[in-house]
Design a protein around this motif. Sequence first.
Motif, PDB file in Angstrom:
ATOM      1  N   GLY A 159       7.681 108.939  71.221  1.00  0.00           N
ATOM      2  CA  GLY A 159       7.053 108.412  70.834  1.00  0.00           C
ATOM      3  C   GLY A 159       7.974 107.557  70.039  1.00  0.00           C
ATOM      4  O   GLY A 159       9.296 107.753  69.814  1.00  0.00           O
ATOM      5  N   ALA A 160       7.112 107.280  68.154  1.00  0.00           N
ATOM      6  CA  ALA A 160       8.553 106.038  67.646  1.00  0.00           C
ATOM      7  C   ALA A 160       8.822 106.626  66.006  1.00  0.00           C
ATOM      8  O   ALA A 160       7.356 107.076  65.900  1.00  0.00           O
ATOM      9  N   VAL A 161       9.371 106.179  65.243  1.00  0.00           N
ATOM     10  CA  VAL A 161       9.432 106.698  64.096  1.00  0.00           C
ATOM     11  C   VAL A 161       9.955 105.193  63.649  1.00  0.00           C
ATOM     12  O   VAL A 161      10.903 104.686  63.882  1.00  0.00           O
ATOM     13  N   VAL A 162       9.090 104.857  62.317  1.00  0.00           N
ATOM     14  CA  VAL A 162       9.212 103.388  61.778  1.00  0.00           C
ATOM     15  C   VAL A 162       9.534 104.039  60.319  1.00  0.00           C
ATOM     16  O   VAL A 162       8.563 104.018  59.848  1.00  0.00           O
ATOM     17  N   ASN A 163      10.694 103.417  60.218  1.00  0.00           N
ATOM     18  CA  ASN A 163      11.236 103.698  58.393  1.00  0.00           C
ATOM     19  C   ASN A 163      10.960 102.934  57.857  1.00  0.00           C
ATOM     20  O   ASN A 163      11.489 101.373  58.112  1.00  0.00           O
ATOM     21  N   ILE A 164       9.823 102.995  56.299  1.00  0.00           N
ATOM     22  CA  ILE A 164      10.515 101.620  56.056  1.00  0.00           C
ATOM     23  C   ILE A 164      11.350 101.539  54.943  1.00  0.00           C
ATOM     24  O   ILE A 164      11.558 102.307  54.442  1.00  0.00           O
ATOM     25  N   ASN A 165      12.009 100.702  55.042  1.00  0.00           N
ATOM     26  CA  ASN A 165      13.136 100.055  54.421  1.00  0.00           C
ATOM     27  C   ASN A 165      12.968  99.308  53.026  1.00  0.00           C
ATOM     28  O   ASN A 165      11.626  98.998  52.561  1.00  0.00           O
ATOM     29  N   SER A 166      13.970  98.251  53.003  1.00  0.00           N
ATOM     30  CA  SER A 166      14.531  97.628  51.977  1.00  0.00           C
ATOM     31  C   SER A 166      15.289  96.406  51.780  1.00  0.00           C
ATOM     32  O   SER A 166      16.599  97.121  52.550  1.00  0.00           O
ATOM     33  N   MET A 167      14.752  95.556  51.495  1.00  0.00           N
ATOM     34  CA  MET A 167      16.350  94.362  51.870  1.00  0.00           C
ATOM     35  C   MET A 167      17.143  94.586  50.812  1.00  0.00           C
ATOM     36  O   MET A 167      17.933  93.462  50.364  1.00  0.00           O
ATOM     37  N   VAL A 168      17.225  95.660  49.561  1.00  0.00           N
ATOM     38  CA  VAL A 168      17.862  95.729  48.694  1.00  0.00           C
ATOM     39  C   VAL A 168      19.191  96.131  49.654  1.00  0.00           C
ATOM     40  O   VAL A 168      20.313  96.327  49.378  1.00  0.00           O
ATOM     41  N   ILE A 169      18.742  97.182  50.817  1.00  0.00           N
ATOM     42  CA  ILE A 169      20.437  96.903  51.730  1.00  0.00           C
ATOM     43  C   ILE A 169      21.241  95.944  52.086  1.00  0.00           C
ATOM     44  O   ILE A 169      22.234  96.377  52.589  1.00  0.00           O
ATOM     45  N   ARG A 170      21.166  94.521  52.133  1.00  0.00           N
ATOM     46  CA  ARG A 170      21.395  93.130  52.392  1.00  0.00           C
ATOM     47  C   ARG A 170      21.948  92.831  50.581  1.00  0.00           C
ATOM     48  O   ARG A 170      22.576  91.924  51.214  1.00  0.00           O
ATOM     49  N   HIS A 171      21.392  93.626  49.948  1.00  0.00           N
ATOM     50  CA  HIS A 171      22.748  92.532  48.873  1.00  0.00           C
ATOM     51  C   HIS A 171      23.097  93.470  47.193  1.00  0.00           C
ATOM     52  O   HIS A 171      22.218  94.759  47.868  1.00  0.00           O
ATOM     53  N   SER A 172      23.083  93.539  46.366  1.00  0.00           N
ATOM     54  CA  SER A 172      24.103  94.009  45.350  1.00  0.00           C
ATOM     55  C   SER A 172      23.690  93.484  44.312  1.00  0.00           C
ATOM     56  O   SER A 172      24.528  93.717  43.213  1.00  0.00           O
ATOM     57  N   GLN A 173      22.294  92.740  44.183  1.00  0.00           N
ATOM     58  CA  GLN A 173      21.624  92.275  42.807  1.00  0.00           C
ATOM     59  C   GLN A 173      22.030  93.994  41.820  1.00  0.00           C
ATOM     60  O   GLN A 173      21.982  95.315  42.224  1.00  0.00           O
ATOM     61  N   GLU A 174      22.099  92.833  40.652  1.00  0.00           N
ATOM     62  CA  GLU A 174      22.247  93.909  39.200  1.00  0.00           C
ATOM     63  C   GLU A 174      21.087  94.801  39.143  1.00  0.00           C
ATOM     64  O   GLU A 174      19.736  94.271  39.931  1.00  0.00           O
ATOM     65  N   ARG A 175      21.003  96.400  38.730  1.00  0.00           N
ATOM     66  CA  ARG A 175      20.331  97.333  38.622  1.00  0.00           C
ATOM     67  C   ARG A 175      19.304  97.454  39.447  1.00  0.00           C
ATOM     68  O   ARG A 175      18.546  98.037  38.935  1.00  0.00           O
ATOM     69  N   TYR A 176      19.770  97.531  41.125  1.00  0.00           N
ATOM     70  CA  TYR A 176      19.065  97.814  42.395  1.00  0.00           C
ATOM     71  C   TYR A 176      20.289  99.298  42.813  1.00  0.00           C
ATOM     72  O   TYR A 176      19.457  99.040  43.620  1.00  0.00           O
ATOM     73  N   GLY A 177      21.437  99.689  42.131  1.00  0.00           N
ATOM     74  CA  GLY A 177      22.188 100.216  42.532  1.00  0.00           C
ATOM     75  C   GLY A 177      21.275 101.662  42.993  1.00  0.00           C
ATOM     76  O   GLY A 177      21.306 101.965  44.075  1.00  0.00           O
TER      77      GLY A 177
END
Length: 260
Positions: free
Chosen positions: A136-154
Amino acid sequence: MGNLLQDKVIVISGVGPGLGRTLAVRCARHGASVVLAARTASRLDEVAKDVADAGGRAVTVAADITDHASAENLVTESLAAFGRVDALVNNAFSIPAMKPLARTDFDHIRAGIELTVLGALRLTQLFTPALAESKGAVVNINSMVIRHSQERYGSYKIAKSALLAASQSLATELGPQGIRVNSVAPGYIWGETLKQYFAHQADKYGTTVDRIYEHTAAGTDLKRLPDTDEVADAAIFLASPMANAITGQCLDVNCGEFHH
């Protein structure tokens, strides 16, 4: 709609009114039976009804994935209901602190990691025997936050980056057992939650939802935001046999806002 998941059993954790619900309904339309897991039992019953209306079978399990016994019970109930598990979708979500890291409470960061990273890891560990049996498979729902370093998303970025690292390591470690591990990184998801947020922002700044949408979408190549169905479809693809040779990858669904 095709039957990408015909006769498959998909476990979805963190089922709420947004992406989790859409995932469940679309999995059912693709021929899957689904196990719905979340802390709020009443919410699960509503989604189960939607799945039944779509012609699918759903079992609901109230589960707290930060609690080991509760997570173990989810595995037991899933196998008792359907006898097998073909994919696990880790969709648990906690609202980020949205403060600079210098002012973020460490307990908030810990709680985010406990749910987002360790919760997904715990479920993956516990479902490994069943997923090895079904290849089978595992799918983890991530976020585009891993692609930027915008303020307040640390704090959110810390948790999601750790989830991505865990996904990659799990892909390597579980691959010999035939288990695939991939991630989906959505951008803004145009659904009820974001619509409510934009409405709040429009009221706060004396503008309109349409203008906020246009301003936000201007940063994407397609000049629009992905909707909930489109994000769900990426996860369904990775869970399906169509992605049998894909593991250790992260599929970005952001209408071209960030390139990776």
